[in-house]
Write an enzyme that holds these catalytic residues in place. Structure first.
Site, PDB file in Angstrom:
ATOM      1  N   HIS A 290      -3.003   4.290  -1.814  1.00 34.07           N
ATOM      2  CA  HIS A 290      -3.827   4.630  -0.649  1.00 34.07           C
ATOM      3  C   HIS A 290      -4.489   5.981  -0.896  1.00 34.07           C
ATOM      4  CE1 HIS A 290      -5.340   4.912   3.294  1.00 34.07           C
ATOM      5  NE2 HIS A 290      -4.280   4.632   4.014  1.00 34.07           N
TER       6      HIS A 290
ATOM      7  N   GLN B  16       0.844  -1.195   0.000  1.00 33.60           N
ATOM      8  CA  GLN B  16       0.000   0.000   0.000  1.00 33.60           C
ATOM      9  C   GLN B  16       0.881   1.247   0.000  1.00 33.60           C
ATOM     10  OE1 GLN B  16      -2.478   1.248   3.382  1.00 33.60           O
ATOM     11  NE2 GLN B  16      -4.215   1.468   1.985  1.00 33.60           N
TER      12      GLN B  16
ATOM     13  N   GLY C 253      -9.764  -6.584   8.193  1.00 33.82           N
ATOM     14  CA  GLY C 253      -8.666  -5.929   8.896  1.00 33.82           C
ATOM     15  C   GLY C 253      -8.390  -6.529  10.259  1.00 33.82           C
ATOM     16  N   ARG C 254      -9.040  -5.988  11.279  1.00 34.48           N
ATOM     17  CA  ARG C 254      -8.721  -6.358  12.666  1.00 34.48           C
ATOM     18  C   ARG C 254      -8.697  -7.857  12.933  1.00 34.48           C
ATOM     19  NH1 ARG C 254     -12.901  -1.858  14.568  1.00 34.48           N
ATOM     20  NH2 ARG C 254     -13.706  -2.632  12.571  1.00 34.48           N
TER      21      ARG C 254
ATOM     22  N   ASN D  46      -9.368  10.817  10.306  1.00 32.43           N
ATOM     23  CA  ASN D  46      -8.314  11.838  10.284  1.00 32.43           C
ATOM     24  C   ASN D  46      -8.829  13.236   9.940  1.00 32.43           C
ATOM     25  OD1 ASN D  46      -5.923  10.418  11.088  1.00 32.43           O
ATOM     26  ND2 ASN D  46      -6.048   9.288   9.150  1.00 32.43           N
TER      27      ASN D  46
ATOM     28  N   ASN E 173      -8.911   7.441   3.920  1.00 32.63           N
ATOM     29  CA  ASN E 173      -8.644   7.731   5.337  1.00 32.63           C
ATOM     30  C   ASN E 173      -7.992   9.073   5.663  1.00 32.63           C
ATOM     31  OD1 ASN E 173      -9.825   5.295   5.754  1.00 32.63           O
ATOM     32  ND2 ASN E 173      -7.939   4.168   6.214  1.00 32.63           N
TER      33      ASN E 173
ATOM     34  N   ARG F  15      -7.455   2.289  -3.009  1.00 31.95           N
ATOM     35  CA  ARG F  15      -8.367   2.303  -1.862  1.00 31.95           C
ATOM     36  C   ARG F  15      -8.963   3.690  -1.675  1.00 31.95           C
ATOM     37  NH1 ARG F  15      -8.009   0.545   4.585  1.00 31.95           N
ATOM     38  NH2 ARG F  15      -9.463  -1.136   4.200  1.00 31.95           N
TER      39      ARG F  15
HETATM   40  C1  LIG Z   1      -4.330  -1.382  13.693  1.00 33.19           C
HETATM   41  C2  LIG Z   1      -4.938  -0.802  12.451  1.00 33.19           C
HETATM   42  C3  LIG Z   1      -4.117  -0.299  11.471  1.00 33.19           C
HETATM   43  C4  LIG Z   1      -4.637   0.169  10.252  1.00 33.19           C
HETATM   44  N1  LIG Z   1      -3.796   0.605   9.278  1.00 33.19           N
HETATM   45  C5  LIG Z   1      -4.283   0.938   8.050  1.00 33.19           C
HETATM   46  C6  LIG Z   1      -3.405   1.241   6.979  1.00 33.19           C
HETATM   47  O1  LIG Z   1      -2.176   1.182   7.107  1.00 33.19           O
HETATM   48  N2  LIG Z   1      -3.963   1.574   5.788  1.00 33.19           N
HETATM   49  C7  LIG Z   1      -5.323   1.633   5.590  1.00 33.19           C
HETATM   50  O2  LIG Z   1      -5.777   1.936   4.490  1.00 33.19           O
HETATM   51  N3  LIG Z   1      -6.172   1.320   6.603  1.00 33.19           N
HETATM   52  C8  LIG Z   1      -5.679   0.963   7.805  1.00 33.19           C
HETATM   53  N4  LIG Z   1      -6.549   0.590   8.816  1.00 33.19           N
HETATM   54  C9  LIG Z   1      -7.987   0.417   8.505  1.00 33.19           C
HETATM   55  C10 LIG Z   1      -8.254  -1.050   8.151  1.00 33.19           C
HETATM   56  O3  LIG Z   1      -7.608  -1.417   6.946  1.00 33.19           O
HETATM   57  C11 LIG Z   1      -9.764  -1.314   7.975  1.00 33.19           C
HETATM   58  O4  LIG Z   1     -10.268  -0.415   7.027  1.00 33.19           O
HETATM   59  C12 LIG Z   1     -10.551  -1.167   9.261  1.00 33.19           C
HETATM   60  O5  LIG Z   1      -9.926  -1.853  10.329  1.00 33.19           O
HETATM   61  C13 LIG Z   1     -11.973  -1.705   9.097  1.00 33.19           C
HETATM   62  O6  LIG Z   1     -11.935  -3.063   8.677  1.00 33.19           O
HETATM   63  P1  LIG Z   1     -12.219  -4.269   9.707  1.00 33.19           P
HETATM   64  O7  LIG Z   1     -13.571  -3.981  10.306  1.00 33.19           O
HETATM   65  O8  LIG Z   1     -12.206  -5.520   8.886  1.00 33.19           O
HETATM   66  O9  LIG Z   1     -11.142  -4.225  10.750  1.00 33.19           O
HETATM   67  C14 LIG Z   1      -6.042   0.168  10.053  1.00 33.19           C
HETATM   68  C15 LIG Z   1      -6.871  -0.301  11.075  1.00 33.19           C
HETATM   69  C16 LIG Z   1      -6.340  -0.791  12.254  1.00 33.19           C
HETATM   70  C17 LIG Z   1      -7.270  -1.334  13.315  1.00 33.19           C
END
Ligand SMILES: Cc1cc2nc3c(=O)[nH]c(=O)nc-3n(C[C@H](O)[C@H](O)[C@H](O)COP(=O)(O)O)c2cc1C
Length: 365
Positions: free
Chosen positions: A176, A100, A318-319, A236, A179, A228
């Site tokens: 990216h 990314q 993600g999580r 943010n 966000n 994305r």
């Molecule tokens: C610990 C953490 C780090 C993340 N880092 C990024 C990132 O580097 N780039 C990004 O686009 N989103 C990042 N996100 C957002 C996740 O990619 C994702 O959009 C968000 O957690 C919702 O998806 P989920 O419900 O499956 O966790 C991050 C989220 C978490 C919790």
């Protein structure tokens, strides 16, 4: 019958063994001075190679693109060589991995910038949020507006990072654009008050993103480039007067590239999936001609359903990938899902990073 979620699919030229994608997750464990990933990252990503595609944690394209402590980079040959060890390990384990590409724009702090300079942004407007520095959580620093003459340099930094990503052995790149980081800051009216060719009407606000996509698809076959977006996320400190119209325009423009996929954060990143009146992810999704990757709050049932109904080609998770390295196997067999420890999400060592066991190992203990 095998659920479609667990069947192979192509994201452009990227052949995934299933439709579950590991979403990008910043973990703040790279070397802060060199921006290199290490042995820990090799293990972490190898463990998660069961994902159809892994999207790496956001990785800065330039020193100026950095906004948090210990995030990795992809702007030096040394960083690319370090990533090569990760991509080799993922490939040996049968997985696919894209990087990314990230420029944080105004979400930064002078202490993280080269020579302590101000972060750059479309306009000199502080996001009013926190970032993580050597001193812990700190307010984002006041950014300065990019000069018109500097914009080509930003585009060139994306192209350079894309080239290094090829050297690093990735299967592709994800730009990216989500966000509240630089590209999103240009797209949205709350952060872009420019009066030149990159501000004002959506055609101008989308110009930088489209120039970046143009540059990156010159380095890589477009079928290996994803993007994305997070149209409705306030992440943010970002906002737009009319995100539906903004992103209808952007997505129609994207169709000319024939991208590997469009990855959308549906709703507030990591939060509610609810939208306001007049906002529709469905409408945006249908405007895109290529593979659609959905994210945000999907659990097993939602993922199964969305792919079965044809509402998404891929589901990015993600999580849950943090504490379940074998998430795909667990979903496939409907096994219990472990909960991650939030105190080790950002920063630290192997604890909470590479020490989450697979389900079988856990059961045998
Ligand atoms: C610990 C953490 C780090 C993340 N880092 C990024 C990132 O580097 N780039 C990004 O686009 N989103 C990042 N996100 C957002 C996740 O990619 C994702 O959009 C968000 O957690 C919702 O998806 P989920 O419900 O499956 O966790 C991050 C989220 C978490 C919790």
């Amino acid at each position: 019958m095998t659920q479609p979620l667990f069947t192979p699919a192509k994201a452009g030229a990227i052949e995934a063994s299933n439709r579950i994608v590991m979403a990008p997750l910043t973990r703040n464990r790279a070397d802060n001075d060199t921006g290199k990933v290490s042995d820990m990252h090799v293990d972490y990503y190898r463990q998660r190679a069961g994902a159809g595609i892994i999207i790496t944690e956001a990785t800065q394209i330039s020193p100026e693109g950095k906004g948090y402590l210990q995030t990795p980079g992809i702007h030096t040959p040394g960083q690319a060589a370090a990533w090569r060890r990760v991509t080799d390990a993922v490939h040996e384990a049968g997985g696919k991995i894209v990087v990314q590409l990230w420029h944080v724009g105004r979400i930064s702090h002078t202490s993280l910038q080269p020579d302590g300079q101000q972060p750059v942004a479309p306009s000199a407007i502080n996001a009013g949020v926190k970032t993580f520095t050597a001193n812990g959580f700190e307010n984002t620093s006041d950014p300065r507006a990019l000069e018109l003459a500097e914009v080509p340099r930003i585009v060139a930094d994306y192209a350079n990072a894309a080239k290094l990503a090829r050297d690093a052995g990735f299967d592709g790149v994800e730009v990216h654009g989500a966000n509240g980081y630089l590209l999103d800051q240009f797209l949205k009216t709350g952060s872009n008050h420019r009066t030149d060719a990159y501000g004002g009407p959506v055609e101008n606000r989308a110009k930088l993103l489209l120039e970046v996509m143009e540059a990156v698809t010159k380095v890589w076959d477009a079928g290996r480039v994803g993007l994305r977006l997070s149209p409705f996320s306030p992440a943010n400190g970002i906002s737009d007067d009319n995100p539906q119209d903004t992103f209808e325009y952007v997505i129609k423009e994207l169709n000319r590239f024939d991208l590997a996929y469009l990855h959308m954060v549906e709703g507030a990143t990591g939060g509610s999936r609810d939208l306001q009146d007049g906002q529709s992810i469905d409408k945006l999704r249908k405007l895109f001609d290529g593979p659609y990757m959905a994210n945000n709050g999907y659990d097993r049932e939602m993922a199964l359903q969305a792919v079965k109904d044809g509402d998404a080609d891929f589901i990015a998770i993600g999580r849950p990938f943090i504490a379940n390295p074998d998430l795909v196997a667990r979903y496939e067999r409907d096994l219990p899902i472990a909960q991650g420890d939030q105190s080790t999400y950002y920063g630290g060592g192997r604890e909470g990073f590479t020490d989450y066991p697979e389900y079988i190992a856990e059961a045998a203990e």
